[in-house]
Write a protein that holds these residues in place. Structure first.
Motif, mmCIF file in Angstrom:
data_model
loop_
_atom_site.group_PDB
_atom_site.id
_atom_site.type_symbol
_atom_site.label_atom_id
_atom_site.label_comp_id
_atom_site.label_asym_id
_atom_site.label_seq_id
_atom_site.Cartn_x
_atom_site.Cartn_y
_atom_site.Cartn_z
ATOM 1 N N VAL A 237 -69.725 77.024 -17.548
ATOM 2 C CA VAL A 237 -70.731 77.700 -18.362
ATOM 3 C C VAL A 237 -70.574 79.208 -18.165
ATOM 4 O O VAL A 237 -69.961 79.661 -17.189
ATOM 5 C CB VAL A 237 -72.161 77.255 -18.003
ATOM 6 N N THR A 238 -71.139 79.990 -19.084
ATOM 7 C CA THR A 238 -70.979 81.443 -19.040
ATOM 8 C C THR A 238 -72.345 82.136 -19.120
ATOM 9 O O THR A 238 -72.778 82.529 -20.202
ATOM 10 C CB THR A 238 -70.082 81.923 -20.195
ATOM 11 N N PRO A 239 -73.031 82.294 -17.985
ATOM 12 C CA PRO A 239 -74.265 83.081 -17.985
ATOM 13 C C PRO A 239 -73.976 84.528 -18.384
ATOM 14 O O PRO A 239 -72.888 85.055 -18.126
ATOM 15 C CB PRO A 239 -74.745 82.986 -16.530
ATOM 16 N N VAL A 240 -74.948 85.177 -19.000
ATOM 17 C CA VAL A 240 -74.760 86.525 -19.545
ATOM 18 C C VAL A 240 -75.604 87.519 -18.762
ATOM 19 O O VAL A 240 -76.821 87.339 -18.609
ATOM 20 C CB VAL A 240 -75.134 86.577 -21.042
ATOM 21 N N ILE A 241 -74.957 88.571 -18.260
ATOM 22 C CA ILE A 241 -75.664 89.691 -17.636
ATOM 23 C C ILE A 241 -76.052 90.645 -18.751
ATOM 24 O O ILE A 241 -75.206 91.328 -19.332
ATOM 25 C CB ILE A 241 -74.776 90.411 -16.600
ATOM 26 N N LYS A 242 -77.342 90.683 -19.090
ATOM 27 C CA LYS A 242 -77.814 91.548 -20.166
ATOM 28 C C LYS A 242 -77.767 93.011 -19.724
ATOM 29 O O LYS A 242 -78.158 93.359 -18.614
ATOM 30 C CB LYS A 242 -79.246 91.171 -20.560
ATOM 31 N N GLU A 243 -77.268 93.860 -20.639
ATOM 32 C CA GLU A 243 -77.182 95.300 -20.407
ATOM 33 C C GLU A 243 -76.534 95.599 -19.050
ATOM 34 O O GLU A 243 -77.042 96.375 -18.240
ATOM 35 C CB GLU A 243 -78.568 95.953 -20.499
ATOM 36 N N ARG A 262 -78.501 78.678 -10.404
ATOM 37 C CA ARG A 262 -79.293 77.876 -11.335
ATOM 38 C C ARG A 262 -78.413 77.129 -12.327
ATOM 39 O O ARG A 262 -78.786 76.064 -12.824
ATOM 40 C CB ARG A 262 -80.295 78.763 -12.062
ATOM 41 N N ALA A 263 -77.237 77.674 -12.623
ATOM 42 C CA ALA A 263 -76.306 76.973 -13.520
ATOM 43 C C ALA A 263 -75.808 75.688 -12.874
ATOM 44 O O ALA A 263 -75.673 74.656 -13.536
ATOM 45 C CB ALA A 263 -75.136 77.883 -13.871
ATOM 46 N N SER A 265 -77.366 73.799 -10.867
ATOM 47 C CA SER A 265 -78.436 72.792 -10.873
ATOM 48 C C SER A 265 -79.010 72.574 -12.276
ATOM 49 O O SER A 265 -80.076 71.998 -12.429
ATOM 50 C CB SER A 265 -79.560 73.215 -9.919
ATOM 51 N N ASN A 266 -78.294 73.075 -13.283
ATOM 52 C CA ASN A 266 -78.666 72.858 -14.691
ATOM 53 C C ASN A 266 -80.066 73.399 -15.001
ATOM 54 O O ASN A 266 -80.854 72.753 -15.692
ATOM 55 C CB ASN A 266 -78.565 71.373 -15.038
ATOM 56 N N ARG A 267 -80.383 74.591 -14.482
ATOM 57 C CA ARG A 267 -81.703 75.175 -14.710
ATOM 58 C C ARG A 267 -81.643 76.489 -15.498
ATOM 59 O O ARG A 267 -82.608 77.245 -15.526
ATOM 60 C CB ARG A 267 -82.402 75.410 -13.364
ATOM 61 N N LEU A 268 -80.513 76.752 -16.158
ATOM 62 C CA LEU A 268 -80.413 77.957 -16.977
ATOM 63 C C LEU A 268 -81.143 77.765 -18.307
ATOM 64 O O LEU A 268 -81.105 76.687 -18.899
ATOM 65 C CB LEU A 268 -78.954 78.296 -17.259
ATOM 66 N N LEU A 269 -81.783 78.815 -18.766
ATOM 67 C CA LEU A 269 -82.402 78.789 -20.086
ATOM 68 C C LEU A 269 -81.335 79.030 -21.148
ATOM 69 O O LEU A 269 -80.334 79.711 -20.893
ATOM 70 C CB LEU A 269 -83.493 79.857 -20.175
ATOM 71 N N PRO A 270 -81.515 78.520 -22.363
ATOM 72 C CA PRO A 270 -80.487 78.693 -23.409
ATOM 73 C C PRO A 270 -80.155 80.156 -23.671
ATOM 74 O O PRO A 270 -78.990 80.494 -23.890
ATOM 75 C CB PRO A 270 -81.123 78.026 -24.634
ATOM 76 N N GLU A 271 -81.165 81.026 -23.647
ATOM 77 C CA GLU A 271 -80.894 82.442 -23.921
ATOM 78 C C GLU A 271 -80.138 83.124 -22.795
ATOM 79 O O GLU A 271 -79.629 84.241 -22.972
ATOM 80 C CB GLU A 271 -82.201 83.195 -24.179
ATOM 81 N N GLU A 272 -80.023 82.460 -21.641
ATOM 82 C CA GLU A 272 -79.327 83.072 -20.513
ATOM 83 C C GLU A 272 -77.815 82.825 -20.554
ATOM 84 O O GLU A 272 -77.077 83.458 -19.793
ATOM 85 C CB GLU A 272 -79.892 82.537 -19.191
ATOM 86 N N PHE A 273 -77.348 81.913 -21.406
ATOM 87 C CA PHE A 273 -75.901 81.740 -21.532
ATOM 88 C C PHE A 273 -75.450 81.877 -22.983
ATOM 89 O O PHE A 273 -74.442 81.309 -23.405
ATOM 90 C CB PHE A 273 -75.425 80.399 -20.942
ATOM 91 N N THR A 274 -76.171 82.647 -23.770
ATOM 92 C CA THR A 274 -75.767 82.986 -25.132
ATOM 93 C C THR A 274 -75.838 84.495 -25.301
ATOM 94 O O THR A 274 -76.632 85.178 -24.648
ATOM 95 C CB THR A 274 -76.686 82.309 -26.168
ATOM 96 N N GLY A 275 -75.006 85.002 -26.211
ATOM 97 C CA GLY A 275 -74.995 86.431 -26.477
ATOM 98 C C GLY A 275 -73.791 87.108 -25.836
ATOM 99 O O GLY A 275 -72.978 86.493 -25.151
#
Length: 356
Positions: A237-243, A262-263, A265-275
């Motif tokens: 998965v690819t979590p996103v560091i905003k700004e 959190r990734a 343990s499958n606890r990432l929110l959808p907006e945290e790995f998009t963008g």
């Protein structure tokens, strides 16, 4: 008309099997007379003749095929299945080609088990009749996230025109800065945290690359968001560091550690790995020297980071000196980032890493 002709041919073949082939096969099947109404293929009859441990009783029930008129047909495959339960002695299997046909009326005695005799070199051997025809395997149902990852990877390789470029960067200055920064702030920021900052810096220097493809336009982002690849039991998965460009290394490090945890343990929110328009995939800690990464749509670029290794350079005095270097491979969407722009982006990253 064609169906009628087909039925006539099939019916004729069935009658030929029952009235011409079957009597001869029944006579050659010396362990017992073939059950009435059972059609035995020539290969099956040969196996039965050379494996007298198989009883003639219940052969019809073992047949898995039938003629158009409904008569059971015993095939070679059916006999092989039975051989897995009633194995003939090794000597009988090894002497298939040399055993003479016994008289039709007399049933041969059950052969005694003998040590298997290896065939002389150059003799065409016959495969072991007790060989299993199927291997076992285990089906593991795919999770929903694994299906999504698979679909996006296929979409990426099929629909995105990947292009590639590799740059070698010297790491001595960044590694020295990392050691001082961690000692001064009492943290353990990783090399990947500094590379995320370096990628953000290169996108700031080349803003044309901070974009992604859409059907109606090329979308340019004003914020610089950088994703990073994190391995989880369900897949990558690819979590996103905003700004990321506006945050300190300490802030990037803390956020990356939290999101990676959190990734897993499958606890990432959808907006945290998009963008975001770019990602960093680092396999250097696993000893991978260099590799190519697959684009994460709709992002237009991804940096594949290899391990740090020592390399010799001229020292200017006729000798040599060693420096620590790293190879970074850029995969880019050629619709958004052409080769000239990719070269500028790689040059900006090299400058950001070598002069942090």
């Amino acid at each position: 008309l064609s169906r009628i002709l087909w039925w006539v041919m099939v019916s004729s073949s069935s009658r030929l099997l029952r009235h011409a082939v079957l009597p001869g096969l029944a006579r050659s099947f010396s362990s017992a007379a073939a059950p009435k109404g059972l059609v035995i293929s020539p290969a099956a009859a040969a196996l039965l003749r050379n494996n007298p441990s198989i009883s003639s009783e219940g052969l019809a029930a073992k047949a898995t095929h039938h003629t158009p008129t409904g008569a059971p047909v015993l095939t070679k495959g059916d006999v092989l299945v039975m051989l897995g339960k009633a194995v003939a002695p090794p000597a009988a299997a090894a002497q298939v080609t040399s055993a003479p046909k016994p008289p039709p009326a007399a049933a041969p005695p059950t052969p005694q088990a003998k040590p298997a005799v290896s065939e002389p070199a150059g003799t065409p051997g016959r495969r072991n009749l007790t060989h299993k025809t199927h291997r076992t395997h285990e089906d593991i149902p795919t999770t929903q996230i694994r299906k999504i990852i698979a679909r996006r990877l296929l979409e990426s390789k099929v629909t995105l025109p990947h292009a590639y470029m590799t740059v070698e960067v010297e790491m001595d200055a960044l590694l020295a800065l990392r050691a001082k920064y961690n000692a001064r702030n009492g943290i353990k920021a990783s090399v990947n945290d500094f590379l995320i900052k370096a990628v953000a810096s290169s996108l700031r220097a080349v803003p044309e690359a901070n974009a992604y493809w859409a059907e109606d336009a090329i979308k340019f982002n004003s914020e610089i968001d950088v994703a990073f690849a994190a391995a989880t039991p369900a897949g990558l998965v690819t979590p996103v560091i905003k700004e990321a460009g506006a945050k300190s290394v300490a802030a990037v490090s803390a956020e990356a550690k939290d999101m990676a945890s959190r990734a897993r343990s499958n606890r990432l929110l959808p907006e945290e790995f998009t963008g975001g328009c770019t990602s960093v995939s680092n396999l250097g800690m696993f000893g991978i020297h260099e590799f190519i990464a697959v684009l994460n749509p709709p992002q237009s670029s991804i940096f594949a980071v290899g391990e740090t290794f020592k390399k010799a350079f001229p020292d200017g005095n006729g000798g040599a000196e060693t420096r620590q270097v790293m190879r970074v491979s850029l995969s880019h969407d050629a619709r958004v980032i052409d080769d000239a722009l990719a070269e500028k982006l790689c040059g900006a990253l090299k400058e950001a890493v070598e002069n942090p």
